[in-house]
Design a protein around this motif. Structure first.
Motif, PDB file in Angstrom:
ATOM      1  N   UNK A  49      27.613  43.047  20.693  1.00 18.35           N
ATOM      2  CA  UNK A  49      26.957  44.299  21.074  1.00 18.35           C
ATOM      3  C   UNK A  49      25.861  44.673  20.088  1.00 18.35           C
ATOM      4  N   UNK A  50      26.090  44.431  18.798  1.00 14.50           N
ATOM      5  CA  UNK A  50      25.064  44.730  17.793  1.00 14.50           C
ATOM      6  C   UNK A  50      23.865  43.807  17.956  1.00 14.50           C
ATOM      7  N   UNK A  51      24.118  42.526  18.243  1.00 11.26           N
ATOM      8  CA  UNK A  51      23.001  41.596  18.457  1.00 11.26           C
ATOM      9  C   UNK A  51      22.169  41.995  19.665  1.00 11.26           C
ATOM     10  N   UNK A  52      22.809  42.605  20.640  1.00 13.68           N
ATOM     11  CA  UNK A  52      22.101  43.044  21.842  1.00 13.68           C
ATOM     12  C   UNK A  52      21.290  44.315  21.615  1.00 13.68           C
ATOM     13  N   UNK A  53      21.446  44.943  20.462  1.00 12.29           N
ATOM     14  CA  UNK A  53      20.673  46.138  20.143  1.00 12.29           C
ATOM     15  C   UNK A  53      21.407  47.437  20.328  1.00 12.29           C
ATOM     16  N   UNK A  54      22.676  47.390  20.637  1.00 10.08           N
ATOM     17  CA  UNK A  54      23.436  48.629  20.808  1.00 10.08           C
ATOM     18  C   UNK A  54      23.687  49.270  19.449  1.00 10.08           C
ATOM     19  N   UNK A  55      23.556  50.611  19.385  1.00 13.19           N
ATOM     20  CA  UNK A  55      23.687  51.314  18.113  1.00 13.19           C
ATOM     21  C   UNK A  55      24.799  52.353  18.118  1.00 13.19           C
ATOM     22  N   UNK A  56      25.244  52.791  19.269  1.00 13.91           N
ATOM     23  CA  UNK A  56      26.252  53.841  19.333  1.00 13.91           C
ATOM     24  C   UNK A  56      27.440  53.386  20.173  1.00 13.91           C
ATOM     25  N   UNK A  57      28.604  53.919  19.805  1.00 17.64           N
ATOM     26  CA  UNK A  57      29.812  53.641  20.568  1.00 17.64           C
ATOM     27  C   UNK A  57      30.190  52.181  20.608  1.00 17.64           C
ATOM     28  N   UNK A  58      29.908  51.449  19.538  1.00 17.81           N
ATOM     29  CA  UNK A  58      30.159  50.010  19.536  1.00 17.81           C
ATOM     30  C   UNK A  58      31.656  49.719  19.555  1.00 17.81           C
ATOM     31  N   UNK A  59      32.420  50.441  18.744  1.00 16.29           N
ATOM     32  CA  UNK A  59      33.862  50.181  18.667  1.00 16.29           C
ATOM     33  C   UNK A  59      34.534  50.482  19.999  1.00 16.29           C
ATOM     34  N   UNK A  60      34.209  51.641  20.596  1.00 23.14           N
ATOM     35  CA  UNK A  60      34.821  52.011  21.864  1.00 23.14           C
ATOM     36  C   UNK A  60      34.439  51.041  22.974  1.00 23.14           C
ATOM     37  N   UNK A  61      33.169  50.620  22.989  1.00 25.90           N
ATOM     38  CA  UNK A  61      32.721  49.702  24.036  1.00 25.90           C
ATOM     39  C   UNK A  61      33.359  48.330  23.870  1.00 25.90           C
ATOM     40  N   UNK A  62      33.535  47.906  22.620  1.00 26.19           N
ATOM     41  CA  UNK A  62      34.186  46.621  22.380  1.00 26.19           C
ATOM     42  C   UNK A  62      35.646  46.663  22.850  1.00 26.19           C
ATOM     43  N   UNK A  63      36.308  47.767  22.617  1.00 28.08           N
ATOM     44  CA  UNK A  63      37.690  47.893  23.094  1.00 28.08           C
ATOM     45  C   UNK A  63      37.758  47.885  24.622  1.00 28.08           C
ATOM     46  N   UNK A  64      36.801  48.551  25.252  1.00 29.77           N
ATOM     47  CA  UNK A  64      36.780  48.550  26.721  1.00 29.77           C
ATOM     48  C   UNK A  64      36.564  47.137  27.260  1.00 29.77           C
ATOM     49  N   UNK A  65      35.598  46.421  26.683  1.00 35.11           N
ATOM     50  CA  UNK A  65      35.324  45.056  27.130  1.00 35.11           C
ATOM     51  C   UNK A  65      36.532  44.146  26.919  1.00 35.11           C
ATOM     52  N   UNK A  66      37.194  44.318  25.794  1.00 39.53           N
ATOM     53  CA  UNK A  66      38.350  43.472  25.499  1.00 39.53           C
ATOM     54  C   UNK A  66      39.463  43.709  26.530  1.00 39.53           C
ATOM     55  N   UNK A  67      39.649  44.972  26.916  1.00 37.34           N
ATOM     56  CA  UNK A  67      40.657  45.255  27.919  1.00 37.34           C
ATOM     57  C   UNK A  67      40.313  44.669  29.285  1.00 37.34           C
ATOM     58  N   UNK A  68      39.033  44.743  29.658  1.00 40.68           N
ATOM     59  CA  UNK A  68      38.613  44.191  30.953  1.00 40.68           C
ATOM     60  C   UNK A  68      38.732  42.677  30.955  1.00 40.68           C
ATOM     61  N   UNK A  69      38.276  42.026  29.900  1.00 38.83           N
ATOM     62  CA  UNK A  69      38.257  40.561  29.861  1.00 38.83           C
ATOM     63  C   UNK A  69      39.662  39.970  29.754  1.00 38.83           C
ATOM     64  N   UNK A  70      40.617  40.723  29.197  1.00 40.23           N
ATOM     65  CA  UNK A  70      41.974  40.208  29.042  1.00 40.23           C
ATOM     66  C   UNK A  70      42.913  40.628  30.174  1.00 40.23           C
ATOM     67  N   UNK A  71      42.362  41.312  31.164  1.00 37.54           N
ATOM     68  CA  UNK A  71      43.179  41.681  32.323  1.00 37.54           C
ATOM     69  C   UNK A  71      43.482  40.434  33.156  1.00 37.54           C
ATOM     70  N   UNK A  72      44.327  40.585  34.122  1.00 39.27           N
ATOM     71  CA  UNK A  72      44.723  39.440  34.955  1.00 39.27           C
ATOM     72  C   UNK A  72      43.668  39.195  36.033  1.00 39.27           C
TER      73      UNK A  72
END
Length: 412
Positions: free
Chosen positions: A204-227
């Motif tokens: 997310x940082x490489x993509x240029x995101x500056x805010x809410x990185x931790x929350x967005x990473x947690x959201x992505x991790x939950x989506x990607x690890x779903x069934x």
């Protein structure tokens, strides 16, 4: 009066000159280079072509170096539709014979007999033509980007729905830099399910995101690890490689669209008509540049506002024969300007109370469908734009959409 017809091709062109009576005066075959252009200009000069009294030219294209050379000065260039030229050919011969010099003769005779029925190319300024190049290229780049994004979406639906779910909440979806970074990092759902919070935050940082990185990473991790359902391993890997190839095309198309958008934003405000165009509700820099690109800045291009509305496909067309009569939308139009009109009529009601009331009145009182009401609004806005450009006036809400007397008295 002398008339010139040019049958153009990729490597050579055929030139024909005729007089008022239709007599053939000259015929030449020239190459498509500077030497050939010089032969053409010398031939025109030999038969009386001057800067103040140039010989009109008919040709079946409106672009290219040959047209650019001929457009110098006050010369009128008539871009004849190839289908119309083919119909004129049947007036001179029923045997369906065809030759390049014969086509050039047909074009010259079109000007001799029906020049009043055809419009010459507009004498737009150099800046207006430059803006037209940039605006059309940016519009093409946006369409190309969307086409590739649709292909990528269809491919991800086949094996990687988790990526679509992850990008669903982002504006512009798969066109976002965050989506590109995620897909490069994990081209398959199996790899995506193994991503850690640290890897996602770094992407997310490489993509240029500056805010809410931790929350967005947690959201992505939950989506990607779903069934999710999976393709066979080897098939999934192959689809991942295909996706990366499409992703490269999407990134290139996105960069081209962004670069051209910056070029348009730099060039368009320098034009004298930009202030008038941007004063209209719903028109921002990119849409305004596309409007200028299609209507130009030659005030003599359209004899009246009806010509402009027909050119844009905003006004309806009537087909009547005997007792039958029908009023339908126009199919022959400038598709680029018509597309701008769709976006313009879609956004104008959000910035103009009068435009919003006009749209609602067409829907409620006249029973128009959504598309029909939008075309009617575009038709009205286009007429107002024509008036303002002709008189150098800015958009005025109270003049464009006056409040009826009973409604104004009730409001008071």
């Amino acid at each position: 009066m002398i008339y010139c017809g040019i049958d153009w091709a990729e490597r050579a062109h055929d030139i024909v000159l005729v007089d008022d009576s239709g007599q053939l005066l000259a015929k030449r075959h020239i190459t498509d280079d500077a030497a050939g252009y010089r032969i053409l200009l010398d031939l025109l000069a030999e038969y009386g072509d001057t800067e103040e009294n140039p010989i009109p030219v008919a040709i079946e294209t409106s672009c290219g170096l040959l047209v650019a050379v001929l457009r110098t000065g006050k010369r009128k260039i008539f871009a004849i539709n190839p289908m119309a030229a083919a119909r004129y050919r049947d007036r001179h011969s029923v045997s369906r014979k065809k030759s390049d010099s014969g086509d050039a003769l047909v074009l010259a005779n079109i000007l001799r007999t029906d020049m009043h029925a055809h419009r010459p190319l507009p004498q737009d300024s150099e800046l207006a033509r430059a803006i037209a190049v940039l605006a059309r290229a940016q519009q093409d780049a946006v369409w190309n980007r969307q086409q590739i994004a649709n292909q990528l979406r269809s491919l991800l639906r086949e094996y990687y729905p988790a990526a679509l779910a992850a990008a669903e909440s982002w504006k512009r979806g798969l066109c976002r830099p965050e989506a590109h970074a995620l897909l490069r990092l994990a081209p398959t759902p199996t790899q995506a399910a193994k991503l850690t919070r640290t890897q996602l935050q770094a992407a997310l940082k490489r993509a240029g995101r500056q805010r809410g990185i931790v929350e967005e990473a947690d959201r992505l991790r939950g989506v990607l690890r779903a069934e999710w359902a999976h393709q066979p391993e080897l098939v999934e890997i192959a689809l991942g490689k295909q996706m990366l190839a499409l992703l490269l095309q999407l990134e290139a198309a996105s960069k081209a669209a962004d670069d051209l958008e910056e070029a348009v934003a730099e060039a368009f405000p320098r034009h004298p008509d930009a202030e008038v165009i941007l004063s209209f509700p719903g028109l921002v820099v990119q849409l305004g540049a596309r409007v200028l690109a299609e209507i130009g800045d030659d005030r003599r291009r359209f004899t009246d506002v009806r010509g402009l509305k027909a050119y844009a496909g905003a006004s309806p067309i009537t087909r009547a024969s005997g007792k039958k009569s029908s009023v339908t939308r126009r199919w022959v139009k400038n598709d680029r300007l018509n597309h701008v009109g769709y976006l313009w009529a879609f956004s104008a009601p959000n910035a103009s109370p009068g435009a919003k009331n006009h749209y609602r009145r067409r829907r409620d009182e006249h029973g128009d469908w959504h598309a029909s009401a939008q075309r009617n609004l575009f038709n009205r806005l286009l007429g107002q734009l024509y008036h303002c450009l002709q008189h150098g006036q800015l958009f005025d809400e109270t003049v464009a959409f006056p409040v009826p007397a009973p409604a104004a008295a009730q409001a008071a």
